[in-house]
Design a protein around this motif. Sequence first.
Motif, PDB file in Angstrom:
ATOM      1  N   GLU A  55      -5.433   0.598  -1.167  1.00  0.00           N
ATOM      2  CA  GLU A  55      -6.651   0.399  -1.451  1.00  0.00           C
ATOM      3  C   GLU A  55      -6.243  -1.158  -1.781  1.00  0.00           C
ATOM      4  OE1 GLU A  55     -10.196   0.479  -0.587  1.00  0.00           O
ATOM      5  OE2 GLU A  55      -9.664  -1.490  -1.399  1.00  0.00           O
ATOM      6  N   SER A  64     -18.732   2.301  -1.314  1.00  0.00           N
ATOM      7  CA  SER A  64     -17.982   3.500  -1.845  1.00  0.00           C
ATOM      8  C   SER A  64     -19.172   2.791  -3.985  1.00  0.00           C
ATOM      9  CB  SER A  64     -17.700   3.849  -2.259  1.00  0.00           C
ATOM     10  OG  SER A  64     -17.181   4.246  -1.061  1.00  0.00           O
ATOM     11  N   THR A 392     -22.023  11.361   0.199  1.00  0.00           N
ATOM     12  CA  THR A 392     -22.387  13.226   0.159  1.00  0.00           C
ATOM     13  C   THR A 392     -21.166  13.275   1.347  1.00  0.00           C
ATOM     14  OG1 THR A 392     -24.817  13.025   0.354  1.00  0.00           O
ATOM     15  CG2 THR A 392     -24.190  14.633   0.835  1.00  0.00           C
TER      16      THR A 392
END
Length: 566
Positions: A55, A64, A392
């Motif tokens: 990352e 996010s 989700t």
Amino acid sequence: MTFSAIHPDPTFDRAQMLRRLADETFDVVVIGGGITGVGVALDAATRGLKTALVERDDFASGTSSKSSKLVHGGLRYLQQGEVRLVYEALHERQRLRKNAPHLVRVLPFMIPILTKDGVVSRKIARLLGSSMWMYDLTGGWRIGKMHRRLKRDAAFEHLPTMPKERLASAYLYYDATADDARLCLTVARTAAAAGAAIASRCGVVSIGKDASGRAESVVVAADGNEITVRTRMIVNAAGVWADDVRALAEEQHPDSIRPAKGVHITVPWAKVRNDIAVVIPVPKDKRSLFVVPWGPLPDGTFQHTYVGTTDTDFDGDVDDPLCTEADLDYVLRALNASVTTGITADDVTGVWAGLRPLVKSASSGRTADLSRRHSITTNPAGVITVAGGKLTTYREMAEDTVDQVCERLDIRARCVTKRKRLIGASGFREPTAGSPAAHLALRYGGKAAEIESLIASDPTLAEPLLPRLPYVRAEAIYAVRAEMATTLDDVLTRRTRARLFDRRATVDHAAEVAALIAPELGWDAARTAAEVDAYLAACAEEVAAVTAVVAVAAVPETTVSGDTTP
Ligand SMILES: Cc1cc2nc3c(=O)[nH]c(=O)nc-3n(C[C@H](O)[C@H](O)[C@H](O)COP(=O)(O)OP(=O)(O)OC[C@H]3O[C@@H](n4cnc5c(N)ncnc54)[C@H](O)[C@@H]3O)c2cc1C
């Protein structure tokens, strides 16, 4: 036993991770530590693949950490005919509630039915009623409660700032919520515990190919060095940056992502006084906003309410989406059409803006109408890109992606994440709502014991980290020791969510928090000061965007929270 005697998490030590990236050869390297990337890393590692994730910034620093924080099917996607998406999302919601009961919590929602000129539109009430039934039948029932109709007085109690004369009745239904950044970090830690090598601040700068043109390595920049990470497969989960990553291995920039900006604002709960989430209409726009209470207190009230989201095309710098004055106006106008307390820009205590990595479609409609389904593509170099989707549905996206990785590697390994409990699920006991213990239990689950052990070794760590917010000093220490936080912003924006809810408190106490974590991170005075400066500059930029002040460095005269400093 002291906290340091039980090392917080040896599987999540960044220095150790960087060594592994340099030394090992992986089956799969995942690019991007948002929810999509960490989900892929967890799926791959638990299938037994040698997995790495890199990352470039902090985990969840992209979209996010900037969502509406709902784990939901999305009633409006049903209205757009996306029955399959909603069915799958509601299934995932249920799995997440089982696998991360400390993080994913049931949240009741109310949709008020309003009158126009004293009349209720029967058509709207009927349509809403059928949508409610469909939502329950598509999977809403899994939460254990079905929707119901509320009479006017009962509805008013849930949002006593509504103009009562316009309220006819309401629908009540159930969905779930989660702290998005914490969910992302928890999935990352679970993947690391399953063997994945995971490092933040480790951005991919190039992709190496073999003689046949197949990708065989990524070069990452970390701490001023470059590390070549050898791998058999690459998964690109870089969200709105996915095209830039693809361009490292393709002739042309693919231009396949259409970023859509969404903003949220936070106001003091006392201005709204909703005890559950409420869906409010946006006048003259066929959209609605969520009004969500945040920060439960022992007396049943809350600290803040956040409101969002907008949904607009974005053609600015994807590294830096900001809430503008126009965004703020849009949200405030909608909010003030549903409450009578006259909320102004001066009441706003925090804002956040994120970019949905929507996949372009042939239609050129509004971004709000673009599908939230995910897409998985593979380029000639063998780089698999997964984009789109929702917070989700991250587990399902990961399963689909790793199925393709396994197929290409000719490995037979079944996905096991449907029942994989996330870190903290074990040892979690349902706390008393609003109690001090609940704060830690609902952020760390069974791992709350590690924070408590820190406090036992130094009781001053039980003191508040910041005024007006529920975090304690031990959480900042834990963030840098056990959760790979490496900057002041990591601690104030994502390990805690302090900046989103009360930016003023974080700005006023940034120097104290930096001084608290500096010894842990080995910062000298100059580095500590630089961290504080960088944090204040980022807050000043956020304030300037909302108040339409162009100069970034200058401290604006008035700010969205009524501050005179950022
Ligand atoms: C306003 C808004 C509200 C939303 N609300 C909801 C909601 O309530 N519920 C829901 O289910 N979904 C919601 N979503 C959707 C959801 O938030 C996103 O689908 C999801 O967060 C996207 O995650 P991602 O991992 O794909 O992208 P990101 O989180 O952006 O992650 C991509 C990561 O890749 C990293 N990266 C980029 N380039 C490189 C490189 N070269 N090397 C290494 N790393 C790199 C970035 O730093 C970033 O961390 C919302 C989205 C928005 C914008």
